[in-house]
Write an enzyme that holds these catalytic residues in place. Structure first.
Site, PDB file in Angstrom:
ATOM      1  N   LYS A   1     -50.689 105.241  38.876  1.00 54.17           N
ATOM      2  CA  LYS A   1     -51.038 105.833  40.177  1.00 54.17           C
ATOM      3  C   LYS A   1     -50.172 105.249  41.291  1.00 54.17           C
ATOM      4  O   LYS A   1     -49.620 105.980  42.110  1.00 54.17           O
ATOM      5  CB  LYS A   1     -52.528 105.592  40.499  1.00 54.17           C
ATOM      6  CG  LYS A   1     -53.487 106.165  39.466  1.00 54.17           C
ATOM      7  CD  LYS A   1     -54.939 105.959  39.846  1.00 54.17           C
ATOM      8  CE  LYS A   1     -55.410 104.518  39.899  1.00 54.17           C
ATOM      9  NZ  LYS A   1     -55.422 103.835  38.582  1.00 54.17           N
TER      10      LYS A   1
ATOM     11  N   ARG B   1     -63.221 107.122  43.751  1.00 54.72           N
ATOM     12  CA  ARG B   1     -63.536 106.570  42.438  1.00 54.72           C
ATOM     13  C   ARG B   1     -64.976 106.815  42.029  1.00 54.72           C
ATOM     14  O   ARG B   1     -65.378 106.405  40.945  1.00 54.72           O
ATOM     15  CB  ARG B   1     -63.314 105.054  42.490  1.00 54.72           C
ATOM     16  CG  ARG B   1     -62.040 104.588  41.807  1.00 54.72           C
ATOM     17  CD  ARG B   1     -61.925 103.114  42.107  1.00 54.72           C
ATOM     18  NE  ARG B   1     -61.196 102.404  41.120  1.00 54.72           N
ATOM     19  CZ  ARG B   1     -59.915 102.045  41.274  1.00 54.72           C
ATOM     20  NH1 ARG B   1     -59.242 102.406  42.334  1.00 54.72           N
ATOM     21  NH2 ARG B   1     -59.330 101.341  40.339  1.00 54.72           N
TER      22      ARG B   1
ATOM     23  N   ARG C   1     -47.489  93.620  32.995  1.00 53.43           N
ATOM     24  CA  ARG C   1     -47.449  93.289  34.425  1.00 53.43           C
ATOM     25  C   ARG C   1     -48.009  91.885  34.670  1.00 53.43           C
ATOM     26  O   ARG C   1     -47.528  91.173  35.557  1.00 53.43           O
ATOM     27  CB  ARG C   1     -48.227  94.331  35.236  1.00 53.43           C
ATOM     28  CG  ARG C   1     -48.121  94.090  36.734  1.00 53.43           C
ATOM     29  CD  ARG C   1     -48.712  95.207  37.555  1.00 53.43           C
ATOM     30  NE  ARG C   1     -50.159  95.295  37.412  1.00 53.43           N
ATOM     31  CZ  ARG C   1     -50.904  96.257  37.925  1.00 53.43           C
ATOM     32  NH1 ARG C   1     -50.334  97.246  38.608  1.00 53.43           N
ATOM     33  NH2 ARG C   1     -52.209  96.266  37.763  1.00 53.43           N
TER      34      ARG C   1
ATOM     35  N   ARG D   1     -51.590  89.359  39.498  1.00 52.19           N
ATOM     36  CA  ARG D   1     -52.798  90.067  39.944  1.00 52.19           C
ATOM     37  C   ARG D   1     -53.960  89.495  39.166  1.00 52.19           C
ATOM     38  O   ARG D   1     -53.975  89.536  37.939  1.00 52.19           O
ATOM     39  CB  ARG D   1     -52.646  91.572  39.700  1.00 52.19           C
ATOM     40  CG  ARG D   1     -52.674  92.336  41.016  1.00 52.19           C
ATOM     41  CD  ARG D   1     -52.549  93.791  40.811  1.00 52.19           C
ATOM     42  NE  ARG D   1     -53.813  94.414  40.417  1.00 52.19           N
ATOM     43  CZ  ARG D   1     -54.019  95.720  40.491  1.00 52.19           C
ATOM     44  NH1 ARG D   1     -53.069  96.508  40.929  1.00 52.19           N
ATOM     45  NH2 ARG D   1     -55.168  96.225  40.125  1.00 52.19           N
TER      46      ARG D   1
ATOM     47  N   ARG E   1     -62.640  96.841  33.850  1.00 48.30           N
ATOM     48  CA  ARG E   1     -62.135  97.900  34.753  1.00 48.30           C
ATOM     49  C   ARG E   1     -62.192  99.248  34.050  1.00 48.30           C
ATOM     50  O   ARG E   1     -62.558 100.263  34.660  1.00 48.30           O
ATOM     51  CB  ARG E   1     -60.684  97.583  35.189  1.00 48.30           C
ATOM     52  CG  ARG E   1     -60.612  96.468  36.221  1.00 48.30           C
ATOM     53  CD  ARG E   1     -59.244  95.795  36.242  1.00 48.30           C
ATOM     54  NE  ARG E   1     -58.163  96.621  36.714  1.00 48.30           N
ATOM     55  CZ  ARG E   1     -56.872  96.261  36.611  1.00 48.30           C
ATOM     56  NH1 ARG E   1     -56.542  95.096  36.085  1.00 48.30           N
ATOM     57  NH2 ARG E   1     -55.944  97.064  37.061  1.00 48.30           N
TER      58      ARG E   1
HETATM   59  P1  AP5 Z   1     -49.325 101.233  38.342  1.00 43.74           P
HETATM   60  O1  AP5 Z   1     -48.454 102.263  38.941  1.00 43.74           O
HETATM   61  O2  AP5 Z   1     -49.671 100.025  39.141  1.00 43.74           O
HETATM   62  O3  AP5 Z   1     -50.661 101.904  37.788  1.00 43.74           O
HETATM   63  P2  AP5 Z   1     -52.046 102.093  38.522  1.00 43.74           P
HETATM   64  O4  AP5 Z   1     -52.706 103.260  37.889  1.00 43.74           O
HETATM   65  O5  AP5 Z   1     -51.857 102.115  40.004  1.00 43.74           O
HETATM   66  O6  AP5 Z   1     -52.724 100.739  38.039  1.00 43.74           O
HETATM   67  P3  AP5 Z   1     -53.570  99.679  38.833  1.00 43.74           P
HETATM   68  O7  AP5 Z   1     -53.749  98.531  37.920  1.00 43.74           O
HETATM   69  O8  AP5 Z   1     -53.022  99.392  40.179  1.00 43.74           O
HETATM   70  O9  AP5 Z   1     -54.887 100.546  38.969  1.00 43.74           O
HETATM   71  P4  AP5 Z   1     -56.329 100.179  39.251  1.00 43.74           P
HETATM   72  O10 AP5 Z   1     -56.935 101.508  39.433  1.00 43.74           O
HETATM   73  O11 AP5 Z   1     -56.967  99.312  38.216  1.00 43.74           O
HETATM   74  O12 AP5 Z   1     -56.201  99.220  40.513  1.00 43.74           O
HETATM   75  P5  AP5 Z   1     -56.507  99.381  42.045  1.00 43.74           P
HETATM   76  O13 AP5 Z   1     -55.551  98.555  42.763  1.00 43.74           O
HETATM   77  O14 AP5 Z   1     -56.665 100.812  42.446  1.00 43.74           O
HETATM   78  O15 AP5 Z   1     -48.661 100.806  36.945  1.00 43.74           O
HETATM   79  C1  AP5 Z   1     -49.192  99.762  36.174  1.00 43.74           C
HETATM   80  C2  AP5 Z   1     -48.003  99.081  35.443  1.00 43.74           C
HETATM   81  O16 AP5 Z   1     -47.407 100.051  34.562  1.00 43.74           O
HETATM   82  C3  AP5 Z   1     -46.888  98.636  36.396  1.00 43.74           C
HETATM   83  O17 AP5 Z   1     -46.355  97.435  35.927  1.00 43.74           O
HETATM   84  C4  AP5 Z   1     -45.857  99.779  36.318  1.00 43.74           C
HETATM   85  O18 AP5 Z   1     -44.547  99.328  36.555  1.00 43.74           O
HETATM   86  C5  AP5 Z   1     -46.030 100.245  34.877  1.00 43.74           C
HETATM   87  N1  AP5 Z   1     -45.746 101.677  34.695  1.00 43.74           N
HETATM   88  C6  AP5 Z   1     -46.008 102.701  35.557  1.00 43.74           C
HETATM   89  N2  AP5 Z   1     -45.609 103.878  35.050  1.00 43.74           N
HETATM   90  C7  AP5 Z   1     -45.089 103.597  33.818  1.00 43.74           C
HETATM   91  C8  AP5 Z   1     -44.520 104.414  32.797  1.00 43.74           C
HETATM   92  N3  AP5 Z   1     -44.401 105.744  32.926  1.00 43.74           N
HETATM   93  N4  AP5 Z   1     -44.103 103.816  31.654  1.00 43.74           N
HETATM   94  C9  AP5 Z   1     -44.214 102.447  31.507  1.00 43.74           C
HETATM   95  N5  AP5 Z   1     -44.741 101.610  32.452  1.00 43.74           N
HETATM   96  C10 AP5 Z   1     -45.175 102.182  33.597  1.00 43.74           C
HETATM   97  O19 AP5 Z   1     -57.962  98.748  42.132  1.00 43.74           O
HETATM   98  C11 AP5 Z   1     -58.191  97.373  41.890  1.00 43.74           C
HETATM   99  C12 AP5 Z   1     -59.643  97.043  42.151  1.00 43.74           C
HETATM  100  O20 AP5 Z   1     -59.963  97.286  43.539  1.00 43.74           O
HETATM  101  C13 AP5 Z   1     -60.673  97.861  41.373  1.00 43.74           C
HETATM  102  O21 AP5 Z   1     -60.921  97.329  40.090  1.00 43.74           O
HETATM  103  C14 AP5 Z   1     -61.890  97.754  42.294  1.00 43.74           C
HETATM  104  O22 AP5 Z   1     -62.507  96.505  42.162  1.00 43.74           O
HETATM  105  C15 AP5 Z   1     -61.269  97.828  43.675  1.00 43.74           C
HETATM  106  N6  AP5 Z   1     -61.146  99.206  44.186  1.00 43.74           N
HETATM  107  C16 AP5 Z   1     -59.983  99.868  44.459  1.00 43.74           C
HETATM  108  N7  AP5 Z   1     -60.236 101.097  44.907  1.00 43.74           N
HETATM  109  C17 AP5 Z   1     -61.581 101.234  44.910  1.00 43.74           C
HETATM  110  C18 AP5 Z   1     -62.449 102.312  45.242  1.00 43.74           C
HETATM  111  N8  AP5 Z   1     -61.992 103.497  45.672  1.00 43.74           N
HETATM  112  N9  AP5 Z   1     -63.786 102.105  45.126  1.00 43.74           N
HETATM  113  C19 AP5 Z   1     -64.281 100.916  44.729  1.00 43.74           C
HETATM  114  N10 AP5 Z   1     -63.508  99.861  44.368  1.00 43.74           N
HETATM  115  C20 AP5 Z   1     -62.165 100.015  44.462  1.00 43.74           C
END
Ligand code: AP5
Length: 195
Positions: free
Chosen positions: A14, A89, A128, A134, A145
């Protein structure tokens, strides 16, 4: 105006694809994960509370993230649109987002749901973990998660499907190949809403 919800499990890509969408369509990137991590870094009371939940792989309460997003939308009302990354979410967040947009005469153009198997997302996040610090990128928290995603976030896909906004996109492969599939879906949604 183009408003895209980028949806998928932890590690689906994402954040990566949000950056591409922002550059391609000149949109504002709104990532609740990034906004929460900024609060954690700044050591605010919200950040202290959020960190506990994030480190346990749990969602932060709806009212907290809805308030954050509402504030950011208000700051960028003149923009060409938004990429919502990791938000909504829960169905309550999705309903709140629709209401916020409606108040400002906007709506969601499309939801892009990145389809990536769990073995692949876990491998990406573990890779990562070796490159970045992180605190939620470890095997146990990743499992939690994913559980939160399956229990609380999957229903959001049905919410957008029922509104005809859901687009499933194959999220495995080269980043630019996936991005091409995403832009095809976004462009198609824009055209269908213009006609
Ligand atoms: P990346 O692009 O970072 O993927 P992502 O889907 O954004 O993964 P995240 O780990 O950031 O998602 P998340 O939903 O767990 O975390 P968030 O910060 O939203 O890619 C991941 C890795 O893969 C990178 O190293 C990238 O380089 C690699 N990659 C990408 N594309 C690739 C490809 N095609 N091939 C190979 N490798 C690739 O949330 C974190 C926490 O915050 C949550 O757990 C929760 O506690 C809280 N939170 C956030 N939003 C909310 C909400 N709306 N409501 C409640 N709590 C929330």
């Amino acid at each position: 105006m183009i408003n895209v919800v980028l949806f998928g499990p932890p590690g689906a890509g994402k954040g990566t694809q949000s950056q591409n969408l922002v550059s391609h369509y000149s949109l504002v990137h709104l990532s609740t994960g990034d906004l929460l991590r900024a609060e954690v870094t700044a050591g605010t009371p919200l950040g202290v509370e959020a960190k506990k939940l994030m480190d346990e792989g749990k969602l932060v309460p709806d009212e907290v993230v809805i308030g954050m997003i509402e504030g950011k939308i208000k700051q960028h009302l003149e923009s060409r649109g938004f990429v919502f990354d990791g938000f909504p979410r829960t169905v309550a967040q999705a309903e709140a987002l629709d209401f916020m947009l409606m108040k400002n005469k906007m709506s969601i153009t499309c939801m892009i749901s990145l389809q990536v198997p769990e073995a692949e997302t876990t491998a990406r996040l573990m890779k990562r973990a070796l490159e970045e610090q992180r605190s939620d990128d470890n095997e146990e928290t990743i499992r939690k998660r994913v559980r939160e995603y399956l229990e609380k976030t999957i229903p959001v896909a049905e919410y957008y499907r029922s509104k005809g906004r859901h687009n499933a996109i194959q999220g495995v492969g080269a980043v630019l190949e996936i991005f091409k599939r995403i832009t095809e879906a976004v462009d198609k949604s824009v055209r269908s809403q213009e006609s």
